[in-house]
Design a protein around this motif. Structure first.
Motif, PDB file in Angstrom:
ATOM      1  N   PHE A   1      81.781  91.280  54.534  1.00 53.66           N
ATOM      2  CA  PHE A   1      81.525  91.928  53.243  1.00 53.66           C
ATOM      3  C   PHE A   1      80.782  90.995  52.289  1.00 53.66           C
ATOM      4  O   PHE A   1      79.760  91.370  51.702  1.00 53.66           O
ATOM      5  CB  PHE A   1      82.848  92.392  52.624  1.00 53.66           C
ATOM      6  N   ILE A   2      81.284  89.772  52.123  1.00 50.34           N
ATOM      7  CA  ILE A   2      80.650  88.838  51.181  1.00 50.34           C
ATOM      8  C   ILE A   2      79.229  88.501  51.622  1.00 50.34           C
ATOM      9  O   ILE A   2      78.320  88.349  50.787  1.00 50.34           O
ATOM     10  CB  ILE A   2      81.489  87.550  51.045  1.00 50.34           C
ATOM     11  N   SER A   3      79.016  88.399  52.923  1.00 52.32           N
ATOM     12  CA  SER A   3      77.666  88.078  53.406  1.00 52.32           C
ATOM     13  C   SER A   3      76.678  89.184  53.053  1.00 52.32           C
ATOM     14  O   SER A   3      75.502  88.912  52.769  1.00 52.32           O
ATOM     15  CB  SER A   3      77.687  87.862  54.921  1.00 52.32           C
ATOM     16  N   HIS A   4      77.137  90.425  53.066  1.00 52.84           N
ATOM     17  CA  HIS A   4      76.265  91.543  52.669  1.00 52.84           C
ATOM     18  C   HIS A   4      76.159  91.655  51.151  1.00 52.84           C
ATOM     19  O   HIS A   4      75.076  91.931  50.613  1.00 52.84           O
ATOM     20  CB  HIS A   4      76.794  92.848  53.264  1.00 52.84           C
ATOM     21  N   TYR A   5      77.258  91.454  50.476  1.00 52.06           N
ATOM     22  CA  TYR A   5      77.259  91.467  49.009  1.00 52.06           C
ATOM     23  C   TYR A   5      76.269  90.451  48.447  1.00 52.06           C
ATOM     24  O   TYR A   5      75.650  90.678  47.403  1.00 52.06           O
ATOM     25  CB  TYR A   5      78.679  91.166  48.524  1.00 52.06           C
ATOM     26  N   SER A   6      76.086  89.343  49.162  1.00 52.62           N
ATOM     27  CA  SER A   6      75.250  88.254  48.661  1.00 52.62           C
ATOM     28  C   SER A   6      73.755  88.474  48.883  1.00 52.62           C
ATOM     29  O   SER A   6      72.944  87.626  48.504  1.00 52.62           O
ATOM     30  CB  SER A   6      75.662  86.937  49.337  1.00 52.62           C
ATOM     31  N   LEU A   7      73.367  89.583  49.496  1.00 54.85           N
ATOM     32  CA  LEU A   7      71.958  89.829  49.770  1.00 54.85           C
ATOM     33  C   LEU A   7      71.162  89.995  48.477  1.00 54.85           C
ATOM     34  O   LEU A   7      71.694  90.415  47.441  1.00 54.85           O
ATOM     35  CB  LEU A   7      71.802  91.071  50.644  1.00 54.85           C
ATOM     36  N   GLN A   8      69.875  89.713  48.551  1.00 50.81           N
ATOM     37  CA  GLN A   8      69.024  89.684  47.366  1.00 50.81           C
ATOM     38  C   GLN A   8      68.944  91.035  46.672  1.00 50.81           C
ATOM     39  O   GLN A   8      68.937  91.122  45.446  1.00 50.81           O
ATOM     40  CB  GLN A   8      67.618  89.203  47.765  1.00 50.81           C
ATOM     41  N   HIS A   9      68.894  92.135  47.435  1.00 54.10           N
ATOM     42  CA  HIS A   9      68.734  93.446  46.806  1.00 54.10           C
ATOM     43  C   HIS A   9      70.049  93.972  46.212  1.00 54.10           C
ATOM     44  O   HIS A   9      70.057  95.033  45.591  1.00 54.10           O
ATOM     45  CB  HIS A   9      68.165  94.466  47.799  1.00 54.10           C
ATOM     46  N   LEU A  10      71.130  93.220  46.384  1.00 52.38           N
ATOM     47  CA  LEU A  10      72.404  93.607  45.775  1.00 52.38           C
ATOM     48  C   LEU A  10      72.751  92.623  44.656  1.00 52.38           C
ATOM     49  O   LEU A  10      72.398  92.844  43.507  1.00 52.38           O
ATOM     50  CB  LEU A  10      73.498  93.663  46.839  1.00 52.38           C
TER      51      LEU A  10
END
Length: 356
Positions: free
Chosen positions: A21-30
């Motif tokens: 979850f955190i790895s996806h939350y940290s994406l640039q478009h989020l």
């Protein structure tokens, strides 16, 4: 399964889901890159899930689910209790979000596909979304791909355990042929979890050797991470047969984690009182780990799309993080936390068709 091992596995399962979850939350478009340091660990967390899955399934078939019907009902209830709500919620959030905020959903290269065709839905419900080189993404639900690997492993293992006579070889061979090479390449990782369980069950490792294995596994992983951060992670070319660019890392992480599990099982008996004290919160958190893994991406994407502030604004980041966690735990109270109700429903459907 020993109490200290069970609690530890629950803790690992939740941490792995939180890592994804955190790895996806940290994406640039989020969140505009907040906590980007976690991103490299998402692939490792998925491999940990595969090993854990094999370990848990081996435990279930060794002790409780000793009949084919029980095995099928339990697996279907576990999977569909989260998959059905997840696919429905993904479709609704994607439809509304893409209609209201099309720029956000098409931003970047994260691969959003808003196609809600029956084929896409069928591939998700039947877990054929990764067969023979397919990669049918379920809208914004990026993590769903792994179920296209894990559920076929349930099928292959179930046939190997419960089929009898000459039908066993034929059934397993047909299943192996049906799933295709990309799924088979990661099957040894899942089976490593099965082997780890039987090694733990038979107490093949003593306490002193277990402590050595435990320390060695932690040391090997830390050393690998230090090297990876300095020189980069190994990567392989993608082909029709190889769909994972991190295949070498996948096998290394699986091997280290198997050694870790075997070592912990043998060496950590004295930790049982300590682990027992934290058992209640750990089990409560772990009771939402599957929902966290499968629901977070469509929810966090929708929340950030709705924000009146940019992704790097602290208000967006707090709402995106806390809001996603709150909604996931809310949904989990109706999905995996109600596993007995779901199992009863699946069992009733099974009996209906079995008696026809």
């Amino acid at each position: 399964m020993k109490d200290h091992v069970s609690i530890y596995l629950d803790a690992i399962r939740f941490v792995a889901a939180l890592t994804v979850f955190i790895s996806h939350y940290s994406l640039q478009h989020l969140s505009a890159g907040l906590l980007w340091q976690v991103q490299p660990y998402a692939d490792e967390a998925v491999i940990v899930f595969f090993v854990l899955s094999g370990f848990v399934i081996a435990h279930a078939t060794h002790g409780r689910q000793t009949a084919a019907a029980d095995y099928c009902i339990s697996r279907a209830a576990r999977i569909y209790s989260v998959v059905l709500p997840a696919l429905a919620l993904t479709a609704v959030l994607d439809l509304v979000g893409n209609r209201l905020f099309p720029t956000h959903y098409s931003a970047g290269t994260w691969g959003f596909n808003g196609d809600l065709s029956l084929w896409r839905l069928f591939s998700g419900l039947s877990f054929t979304n990764e067969f023979w080189g397919l990669h049918v993404r379920q809208g914004s639900n990026v993590p769903f791909w792994s179920l296209g690997y894990e559920v076929p492993y349930y099928l292959i293992f179930g046939l190997a355990i419960f089929a009898t006579g000459p039908w066993r070889i034929a059934a397993v061979s047909l299943a192996l042929l049906a799933v295709g090479p990309s799924i088979l390449l990661l099957l040894p990782i899942w089976l490593a979890g099965v082997a780890a369980y039987h090694c733990c069950k038979r107490e093949l490792v003593g306490q002193r050797a277990g402590l050595m294995l435990l320390c060695a596994s932690v040391g090997a992983w830390l050393t690998y991470e230090a090297i990876a951060w300095k020189f980069g992670r190994p990567s392989n070319s993608l082909t029709f047969l190889v769909k994972r660019p991190t295949l070498a890392q996948d096998y290394f992480v699986a091997a280290v984690f198997v050694v870790h599990l075997v070592g912990f099982n043998a060496a950590a008996r004295r930790m049982t009182p300590l682990l027992s004290r934290i058992a209640v919160p750990v089990r409560w958190l772990a009771g939402a780990s599957f929902s966290l893994y499968l629901l977070h991406y469509p929810i966090v994407t929708f929340l950030f799309a709705c924000m009146p502030w940019p992704g790097d604004d602290s208000r967006s980041r707090v709402i995106g993080l806390a809001g996603t966690m709150a909604l996931v735990f809310l949904v989990a109270s109706f999905t995996e936390r109600q596993k007995n109700a779901w199992r009863g429903c699946v069992a009733a459907i099974w009996r209906t068709f079995a008696h026809r």
